[in-house]
Design a protein around this motif. Structure first.
Motif, PDB file in Angstrom:
ATOM      1  N   GLU A 143     -38.257 -23.346   5.116  1.00 15.69           N
ATOM      2  CA  GLU A 143     -38.151 -24.797   5.270  1.00 15.69           C
ATOM      3  C   GLU A 143     -38.897 -25.264   6.517  1.00 15.69           C
ATOM      4  O   GLU A 143     -39.626 -26.256   6.486  1.00 15.69           O
ATOM      5  CB  GLU A 143     -36.688 -25.240   5.338  1.00 15.69           C
ATOM      6  N   ARG A 190     -38.551 -35.217   1.507  1.00 15.17           N
ATOM      7  CA  ARG A 190     -37.711 -34.177   0.906  1.00 15.17           C
ATOM      8  C   ARG A 190     -38.301 -32.825   1.259  1.00 15.17           C
ATOM      9  O   ARG A 190     -39.509 -32.642   1.200  1.00 15.17           O
ATOM     10  CB  ARG A 190     -37.687 -34.306  -0.614  1.00 15.17           C
ATOM     11  N   THR A 191     -37.425 -31.901   1.598  1.00 12.93           N
ATOM     12  CA  THR A 191     -37.878 -30.534   1.868  1.00 12.93           C
ATOM     13  C   THR A 191     -37.334 -29.613   0.778  1.00 12.93           C
ATOM     14  O   THR A 191     -36.587 -30.051  -0.101  1.00 12.93           O
ATOM     15  CB  THR A 191     -37.384 -30.042   3.242  1.00 12.93           C
ATOM     16  N   ILE A 192     -37.662 -28.340   0.895  1.00 15.53           N
ATOM     17  CA  ILE A 192     -37.130 -27.378  -0.075  1.00 15.53           C
ATOM     18  C   ILE A 192     -35.606 -27.348  -0.035  1.00 15.53           C
ATOM     19  O   ILE A 192     -34.974 -27.035  -1.031  1.00 15.53           O
ATOM     20  CB  ILE A 192     -37.711 -25.961   0.114  1.00 15.53           C
ATOM     21  N   ASP A 224     -33.614 -29.883   0.074  1.00  9.86           N
ATOM     22  CA  ASP A 224     -33.121 -30.906  -0.851  1.00  9.86           C
ATOM     23  C   ASP A 224     -33.186 -30.447  -2.306  1.00  9.86           C
ATOM     24  O   ASP A 224     -32.346 -30.820  -3.116  1.00  9.86           O
ATOM     25  CB  ASP A 224     -33.922 -32.197  -0.688  1.00  9.86           C
ATOM     26  N   SER A 225     -34.183 -29.653  -2.626  1.00 13.57           N
ATOM     27  CA  SER A 225     -34.392 -29.253  -4.021  1.00 13.57           C
ATOM     28  C   SER A 225     -33.795 -27.900  -4.387  1.00 13.57           C
ATOM     29  O   SER A 225     -33.399 -27.697  -5.525  1.00 13.57           O
ATOM     30  CB  SER A 225     -35.897 -29.208  -4.320  1.00 13.57           C
ATOM     31  N   TYR A 226     -33.760 -26.963  -3.424  1.00 11.00           N
ATOM     32  CA  TYR A 226     -33.438 -25.585  -3.781  1.00 11.00           C
ATOM     33  C   TYR A 226     -32.261 -24.954  -3.046  1.00 11.00           C
ATOM     34  O   TYR A 226     -31.882 -23.827  -3.354  1.00 11.00           O
ATOM     35  CB  TYR A 226     -34.668 -24.689  -3.543  1.00 11.00           C
TER      36      TYR A 226
END
Length: 159
Positions: A49, A62-64, A66-68
């Protein structure tokens, strides 16, 4: 404020894990000696990140995370290959790729040949603590560097 909230969350999770298992498994600060697969996976997520943020000069909405984050903390084996591929693209955009390559390599070497498939609730807590401790260490390094530069009257060129 966000730093204080992250620190409180980390302490609550760590204390819960330590209390439930009757021994101190997790320390307050980054523990480079901790070879727990979940803890190491959390550390690696934080590095990836931070790499993404630096590659985009901290301009992302949004960073990783937020998604993963939630899926990586449950099923690292499924998520980390994709994150590492993304990380390779980010390495080309940062000023010091060797720093991130070394850190990623050290963590992956400690994973003993692969990512854990599924993490139990306890291991998910260890993942989270590893993430926050690694992420916090990036700020501590910046603060130490700023103090050193200030004490030695060193000014960095403006970019």
């Amino acid at each position: 404020l966000h730093k204080a909230i992250r620190r409180q969350r980390q302490m609550c999770i760590r204390d819960s894990i330590n209390r439930n298992y009757k021994k101190e498994e997790l320390k307050m600060a980054l523990d480079k000696e901790n070879k727990g697969q979940a803890y190491l996976s959390g550390r690696l997520f934080a590095v990836l990140e931070k790499l993404q943020q630096e590659a985009h000069q901290n301009t992302l909405n949004r960073t990783i995370k937020d998604s993963y984050f939630s899926s990586a903390s449950v099923n690292p084996q499924m998520i980390f290959p994709k994150l590492l591929r993304l990380g390779q693209a980010h390495l080309k955009k940062v000023s010091y790729p060797a720093f991130y390559n070394k850190l990623i390599g050290e963590i992956i070497d400690s994973l003993n040949g692969g990512f854990p498939k599924l993490l139990s609730l306890k291991e998910q807590g260890e993942f989270i603590v590893g993430y926050y401790q690694q992420y916090q260490s990036f700020f501590e390094k910046n603060e130490k560097m700023a103090c050193f530069l200030f004490k030695n009257s060193i000014q960095l060129p403006l970019v």
